[in-house]
Design an enzyme around this catalytic site. Structure first.
Site, short mmCIF file in Angstrom:
data_model
loop_
_atom_site.label_atom_id
_atom_site.label_comp_id
_atom_site.label_asym_id
_atom_site.label_seq_id
_atom_site.Cartn_x
_atom_site.Cartn_y
_atom_site.Cartn_z
N GLY A 70 45.16 38.94 42.41
CA GLY A 70 44.62 39.60 43.58
C GLY A 70 45.15 39.06 44.89
N PRO B 194 32.81 59.45 29.49
CG PRO B 194 31.45 61.21 28.80
CD PRO B 194 31.60 59.74 28.68
CB SER C 86 36.31 38.50 52.71
OG SER C 86 37.53 39.05 53.15
CG LEU C 87 40.77 34.39 50.14
CD1 LEU C 87 41.97 34.33 49.20
CD2 LEU C 87 40.61 33.06 50.83
CE LYS D 273 39.08 48.78 49.62
NZ LYS D 273 40.05 48.40 48.56
N GLY E 240 39.92 50.14 33.87
CA GLY E 240 38.89 50.44 34.83
C GLY E 240 39.13 51.72 35.60
CB ALA E 241 37.39 54.38 36.61
N GLY E 242 37.56 53.92 39.50
CA GLY E 242 37.07 53.66 40.84
C GLY E 242 38.16 53.66 41.89
#
Length: 279
Positions: free
Chosen positions: A242, A159, A21-22, A72, A132-134
């Site tokens: 990012g 689906p 992690s930055l 999260k 993508g998803a999430g």
């Protein structure tokens, strides 16, 4: 909370995995630039199972937490209050710990994404594509609700993911159309493409980048550039990475946790760039 205090104040980023992690680099750079000598920022490997105990152990010196995956959504039951922004996507990446012991959750990914786009002059587009998803994809949709005036096409696998993204679209007021990941090359012709997939997932699309692409926002920062981002840039397209998102959302976190009116964006970005250049 006073932005400058001689009392020890603590903050940290939690997640799993967390070693790359930055966030510590960015927050510490901000503290140094702001003269917050009594402030510290660390990283901790925390899973969904160990999160409740970690939070219960925090003493009054703690000012805030940054959360990455898989926390999260896991943190939500542990909060006293949650912002409308975080509630809209059921994802919290920021917890402010108040002097009276309250835990207030927020999502700075959404305004951070919008700020990063606007910094590059992307204030409005007629359509967009999400790869993508999430949780990150739902935050992208929330940002697109304020940036995109037309439909958003989400390219997903299966689906169930497609139904999930359409559901987020209905909730956020975005016209979401879904398409199979096998057709993801079609996404690259959109005015704005937001890639929310893990490392390596879009490498196969690099060869499909059109001659004059528009804007790509790839939320990864390590490794960087991704194969897709490198090809996009070589073809003359505008690329955000990012780090752009990470810096803009971290600026908002620093401001909320410390009480300063304006965190040092340029200082934080430079600190992140220096670390990434050495990896």
């Amino acid at each position: 909370m006073s932005p400058v205090s001689s009392e020890e104040r603590r903050a940290a980023v939690l997640g799993s995995p967390i070693e790359h992690s930055l966030s510590p680099v960015l927050h510490r750079a901000a503290y140094a630039a702001l003269g917050l000598r009594a402030w510290s920022y660390d990283r901790f490997e925390v899973t969904e199972d160990t999160l409740p105990a970690f939070i219960e152990r925090l003493d009054p010196s703690w000012a805030g937490l940054s959360l990455t995956m898989p926390l999260k959504r896991a943190v939500i039951p542990l909060l006293d209050e949650m912002s409308a922004t975080a509630a809209s996507v059921e994802a919290v990446n920021t917890v402010v710990l108040t002097p009276d012991g309250r835990r207030i959750g927020d999502n700075t990914d959404i305004p951070g994404l919008i700020a990063a786009l606007r910094e590059r002059g992307v204030d409005s587009v007629g359509s967009a594509a999400v790869l993508g998803a999430g949780a990150t994809a739902s935050s992208a949709l929330a940002a697109l609700a304020r940036v995109c005036t037309g439909p958003v096409t989400a390219y997903v696998r299966g689906p169930a993911r497609a139904a999930e993204m359409r559901g987020w679209g209905e909730r956020l007021g975005v016209e979401v159309r879904t398409a199979d990941w096998a057709d993801a090359a079609e996404a690259l012709r959109a005015p704005l493409v937001i890639a929310t997939t893990p490392a390596g997932a879009t490498d196969e699309l690099a060869a499909e980048v059109p001659d004059r692409p528009c804007t790509l926002f790839d939320v990864l920062y390590d490794p960087w550039p991704t194969a897709l981002a490198a090809r996009w840039s070589a073809r003359g397209g505008d690329v955000l990475g990012g780090l752009d998102l990470l810096v803009h959302q971290a600026v908002l976190q620093v401001e909320q946790m410390t009480g300063v009116p304006a965190a040092p964006l340029d200082v934080m970005r430079k600190a992140g760039e220096q670390v990434l250049a050495g990896r």
